[in-house]
Design a protein around this motif. Structure first.
Motif, mmCIF file in Angstrom:
data_model
loop_
_atom_site.group_PDB
_atom_site.id
_atom_site.type_symbol
_atom_site.label_atom_id
_atom_site.label_comp_id
_atom_site.label_asym_id
_atom_site.label_seq_id
_atom_site.Cartn_x
_atom_site.Cartn_y
_atom_site.Cartn_z
ATOM 1 N N LEU A 8 -4.279 5.664 -8.974
ATOM 2 C CA LEU A 8 -3.999 5.614 -10.408
ATOM 3 C C LEU A 8 -4.916 6.515 -11.215
ATOM 4 C CD1 LEU A 8 -2.106 3.237 -9.726
ATOM 5 C CD2 LEU A 8 -2.864 2.194 -11.849
ATOM 6 N N GLY A 9 -6.080 6.831 -10.695
ATOM 7 C CA GLY A 9 -6.976 7.692 -11.447
ATOM 8 C C GLY A 9 -6.873 9.158 -11.104
ATOM 9 N N ARG A 10 -5.918 9.503 -10.231
ATOM 10 C CA ARG A 10 -5.898 10.861 -9.684
ATOM 11 C C ARG A 10 -5.566 11.921 -10.720
ATOM 12 N NH1 ARG A 10 -3.078 11.279 -4.021
ATOM 13 N NH2 ARG A 10 -4.995 10.174 -3.511
ATOM 14 N N HIS A 11 -4.610 11.649 -11.607
ATOM 15 C CA HIS A 11 -4.196 12.671 -12.572
ATOM 16 C C HIS A 11 -4.214 12.120 -13.998
ATOM 17 C CE1 HIS A 11 -3.074 15.782 -9.689
ATOM 18 N NE2 HIS A 11 -2.509 14.836 -8.959
ATOM 19 N N ALA A 12 -5.153 11.239 -14.280
ATOM 20 C CA ALA A 12 -5.229 10.642 -15.619
ATOM 21 C C ALA A 12 -6.604 10.886 -16.214
ATOM 22 C CB ALA A 12 -4.951 9.135 -15.549
ATOM 23 N N LEU A 68 4.420 -7.104 -9.832
ATOM 24 C CA LEU A 68 5.311 -6.239 -9.064
ATOM 25 C C LEU A 68 5.847 -5.095 -9.925
ATOM 26 C CD1 LEU A 68 6.868 -5.781 -6.379
ATOM 27 C CD2 LEU A 68 8.709 -7.165 -7.369
ATOM 28 N N GLY A 69 5.644 -3.856 -9.482
ATOM 29 C CA GLY A 69 6.073 -2.689 -10.245
ATOM 30 C C GLY A 69 5.065 -2.242 -11.268
ATOM 31 N N GLY A 70 3.968 -2.984 -11.403
ATOM 32 C CA GLY A 70 2.967 -2.673 -12.406
ATOM 33 C C GLY A 70 2.226 -1.368 -12.199
ATOM 34 N N PRO A 71 1.796 -1.043 -10.968
ATOM 35 C CA PRO A 71 1.037 0.198 -10.789
ATOM 36 C C PRO A 71 1.771 1.438 -11.276
ATOM 37 C CG PRO A 71 0.737 -1.197 -8.879
ATOM 38 C CD PRO A 71 1.766 -1.869 -9.740
ATOM 39 N N ALA A 72 3.056 1.549 -10.992
ATOM 40 C CA ALA A 72 3.824 2.713 -11.437
ATOM 41 C C ALA A 72 3.927 2.749 -12.953
ATOM 42 C CB ALA A 72 5.212 2.705 -10.807
ATOM 43 N N ALA A 73 4.179 1.579 -13.562
ATOM 44 C CA ALA A 73 4.320 1.519 -15.018
ATOM 45 C C ALA A 73 2.999 1.827 -15.714
ATOM 46 C CB ALA A 73 4.826 0.137 -15.430
ATOM 47 N N ALA A 96 0.836 -1.199 0.000
ATOM 48 C CA ALA A 96 0.000 0.000 0.000
ATOM 49 C C ALA A 96 0.872 1.252 0.000
ATOM 50 C CB ALA A 96 -0.934 -0.007 1.207
ATOM 51 N N ALA A 97 1.993 1.201 0.754
ATOM 52 C CA ALA A 97 2.881 2.362 0.814
ATOM 53 C C ALA A 97 3.484 2.665 -0.556
ATOM 54 C CB ALA A 97 3.995 2.111 1.833
ATOM 55 N N THR A 98 3.840 1.617 -1.299
ATOM 56 C CA THR A 98 4.397 1.806 -2.634
ATOM 57 C C THR A 98 3.372 2.444 -3.566
ATOM 58 O OG1 THR A 98 5.828 -0.122 -2.362
ATOM 59 C CG2 THR A 98 5.439 0.633 -4.609
#
Length: 350
Positions: A200-204, A161-166, A119-121
């Motif tokens: 993820l939806g905050r600035h998209a 792993l690492g998917g949300p950022a990408a 969650a922190a990531t």
């Protein structure tokens, strides 16, 4: 034995060189460390017995090494897996099924192995999103999608792993109003779904929404596949929850998402594989390509963990490889070319 804070270490013993190499590749893909890999004679001559959490033993003929098993059992209390299947050719569907069977055996002894984003990531993405530059404008040759219009073309975004950022970077680099809908299959702890949806939806331009029974995917949607149960489409293309968990070790099963949506959308169903551990998606991706859909992957150096996109690329079905920003530009270019082609095929209205 490895401490709780360390990744488990595995010892591999085989008198078949190719089998040793493929066991090493597979265990590395699952995030495990190799503390020993060699033939029986090498282990018997080892000065200090390796401190492995698990031993994998596969021999051409066990009768050729009568002292090996006593030697191992006298020196370790770690689980020992004997008689593993010989690995098929790398990159084949049979190979990835063999990896899945191996993973199942490893997890029976070592517990859950796949690392997931915390969650922190995910929350950290909110801080980074403040630095996101504006999205590009929609090219003039792409007619903007009508609000709430049903998507004719679907792109599945598969990640671990690492998917949300990408995926966030990918979405932030897309113009608004593209005539396409997205389905997001992310290996994640179910407790973090709300955090992921919010961040993820905050600035998209593309807002995440959790799948709902009876809902038809619309242009501009990013429908997040739930973790707990398998989802498919009915004959009208509406989302439908099944009363069973996703097949395989992790939810959602990216392979199953590809199969379920590909059956309905056929060549209008495409997929992009982002950062992640394991090989989920590598079995179904070639089938999606055979339907006529596109399969793309995130390039290795831009991934937190490249095992998932690398596995898909190893099947030979990936038509494009790039960073999340490059994948976004390629998608826009692909849609623009398609729109140009359609406009030229239409008869002159004059």
């Amino acid at each position: 034995m490895a401490s709780a804070s360390e990744r488990p270490q595995v010892g591999i013993v085989s008198d078949i060189i190719l089998q040793r190499h493929r066991l090493q590749d597979a265990t590395n893909r699952f995030g495990l460390e190799i503390c020993f890999s060699g033939d029986p004679a090498k282990l018997m001559a080892y000065p200090d017995f390796p401190d492995a959490s698990l031993w994998l033993i596969t021999l051409e003929d066990e009768a050729d090494h009568p002292q090996l098993f006593d030697h191992i059992l006298e020196n370790t209390e770690a689980p020992v897996l004997f008689g593993l299947d010989t690995a098929p050719s790398a990159g084949s569907t049979d190979y990835f099924r063999w990896e899945r069977r191996l993973l199942d055996k490893l997890e029976q002894s070592l517990g859950h192995l796949e690392k997931l984003d915390s969650a922190a990531t995910i929350e950290k993405l909110a801080e980074e999103s403040a630095r996101t530059t504006g999205a590009p404008a929609l090219p003039c040759w792409i007619p903007p999608a009508a609000p709430s219009s049903i998507a004719d073309e679907i792109w599945i975004l598969g990640a671990s792993l690492g998917g949300p950022a990408a995926v966030k970077t990918f979405l932030d680099n897309l113009p608004a109003d593209l005539p396409v809908g997205f389905v997001y299959a992310q290996h994640i702890d179910g407790n973090f779904t709300r955090v992921l949806t919010r961040v993820l939806g905050r600035h998209a331009h593309y807002q995440l929404k959790t799948a709902e029974s009876g809902y038809r995917i619309r242009n501009g949607d990013v429908v997040l596949m739930p973790v707990e149960h398998e989802w498919t489409l009915d004959s009208d293309g509406a989302l439908e929850q099944r009363d069973k968990p996703w097949p395989g070790p992790y939810g959602p099963s990216i392979d199953q998402v590809l199969l379920n949506l590909g059956d309905h959308y056929s060549d209008r169903c495409n997929a992009i594989f982002f950062s992640g551990m394991g090989n989920d998606g590598a079995i179904a991706a070639p089938l999606l390509k055979a339907y006529g859909g596109r399969v793309w992957v995130q390039e290795s150096t831009s991934c937190d963990n490249s095992s998932m996109p690398d596995s898909v690329a190893a099947t030979g079905c990936a038509g494009f490889c790039g960073t999340p920003e490059q994948l976004a530009r390629e998608l826009v270019n692909t849609i623009e070319k398609s729109c140009l082609l359609k406009s030229r095929e239409q008869p002159d209205s004059a």
